[in-house]
Design an enzyme around this catalytic site. Structure first.
Site, PDB file in Angstrom:
ATOM      1  N   SER A 166       0.921 -11.826   0.804  1.00 43.00           N
ATOM      2  CA  SER A 166       0.444 -10.792   1.719  1.00 43.00           C
ATOM      3  C   SER A 166       0.276 -11.359   3.135  1.00 43.00           C
ATOM      4  O   SER A 166       1.226 -11.846   3.721  1.00 43.00           O
ATOM      5  CB  SER A 166      -0.847 -10.173   1.172  1.00 43.00           C
ATOM      6  N   ASP A 261       4.108  -0.850  -3.641  1.00 42.50           N
ATOM      7  CA  ASP A 261       3.330  -1.529  -2.606  1.00 42.50           C
ATOM      8  C   ASP A 261       3.736  -0.964  -1.256  1.00 42.50           C
ATOM      9  O   ASP A 261       4.931  -0.838  -0.957  1.00 42.50           O
ATOM     10  CB  ASP A 261       3.608  -3.036  -2.661  1.00 42.50           C
ATOM     11  N   HIS A 291       0.462  -4.172  -5.161  1.00 45.02           N
ATOM     12  CA  HIS A 291       0.130  -5.219  -4.202  1.00 45.02           C
ATOM     13  C   HIS A 291      -0.866  -6.196  -4.824  1.00 45.02           C
ATOM     14  O   HIS A 291      -1.765  -5.820  -5.557  1.00 45.02           O
ATOM     15  CB  HIS A 291      -0.470  -4.597  -2.938  1.00 45.02           C
TER      16      HIS A 291
END
Length: 320
Positions: A166, A261, A291
């Site tokens: 991320s 996501d 995610h």
């Protein structure tokens, strides 16, 4: 830094109205939970074959905590005395919240099974007084320090990879670009559900629209992340690998994309750009994964497969 034995997870705040004071309270409570034994039901148990401890890296202008994962000694082997381990520099996700402890499951498996020294950077989190540039500097400066002092850490400076998830994948991608510019050769970069566009166009990707509020309220969170990451006057392009002018000559990449996501198209587009620039790239999509799925093996059934793929990719890339 110490793990706690018990913690209660705080409710998610309204990111469209959260104040600085509320952010700090939420961050402290959430990170206590992520570092607690209770969270391991979701985050997974560390590999028994890895020794884990906190260290500090003293840089000229600051001290950066790092969480270190080393293969535990077995039999007559003194793991702490090894000088030939490959190095994986990891950066956790979360942006304005998060801790290296939340990644113990994957990082301990990498340390034990590659084997390798895995160093996870407890970078400065996003806040009104701490933009993304700070976190990016932490990732890069820790990498440089470790390579410069490779013998002290017991690693082979010719076998180095970066790995992030991320916002951590964003920092790792920026680090890979800075490494090329500095002449520091990396053998691999692993980018999991990467956020690689911090410009105003970051919300224009179709996956952002499709998954804005399902399976989580991603859009308000991402808007808040961008507001903290790129304060007025900052160069958003310089913090967005997707918009880098030259992506040639970078380390071979594994880009892992969970399909459910909001950031899925960030990863897809970045894999395309890396490939177009002539870099070896593997784009690996996990259907219906969400995610942060890699850090949630207790609830995400595809986490183990993704971890195995990352392990195999790094084993090949970092082989002597």
């Amino acid at each position: 830094m110490n793990e706690t034995t018990a913690a209660t997870r705080p409710p998610e705040p309204d990111f469209s109205t959260i104040t600085t004071e509320e952010l700090l309270v939420y961050r402290a409570a959430e990170n206590r939970f992520r570092a607690s034994e209770a969270a391991r039901a979701f985050l997974g148990e560390p590999h028994a074959g890895a020794a884990i401890d906190w260290r500090e890296i003293a840089l000229p202008d600051r001290v950066v905590p790092v969480r270190v994962y080393r293969p535990a000694p077995t039999g007559g082997d003194d793991g702490a005395a090894r000088t030939d381990l490959p190095l994986v520099v990891h950066v956790h996700g979360g942006g304005f919240v998060g801790t290296a402890t939340q990644c113990d499951w994957t990082n301990s498996h990498l340390a034990a099974r590659l084997p390798a020294l895995v160093v996870s950077v407890e970078h400065r989190l996003l806040a009104p007084d701490s933009p993304l540039a700070n976190a990016a500097d932490d990732g890069w400066d820790v990498l440089q320090h470790l390579v410069r002092h490779a013998a002290r850490w017991g690693v082979d400076p010719a076998r180095v990879a970066v790995f992030g998830e991320s916002c951590g994948a964003l920092i790792s991608a920026l680090t890979a670009i800075r490494a090329r510019e500095a002449g520091l050769r990396l053998l691999a970069q692993v980018l999991v559900n990467p956020a690689v566009d911090m410009t105003e166009a970051m919300f224009d990707h179709p996956s952002i629209t499709r998954y804005a509020y399902h399976p989580s309220r991603a859009l308000p969170l991402l808007r808040y992340v961008r507001r903290l990451a790129v304060p007025p006057g900052a160069d958003a392009d310089a913090l967005s690998p997707l918009h880098a002018g030259d992506l040639s000559g970078l380390a071979p990449a594994l880009v892992v994309v969970p399909t459910q996501d909001a950031l899925a198209d960030h990863g897809r587009r970045y894999a395309e750009r890396l490939s177009q620039a002539g870099n070896p790239v593997r784009l690996s999509e996990y259907p219906e994964a969400k995610h942060a799925f890699l850090t949630l093996p207790g609830v995400e059934p595809q986490a183990e497969a993704a971890q195995a793929e990352i392990l195999a990719f790094l084993r090949t890339a970092l082989a002597k």
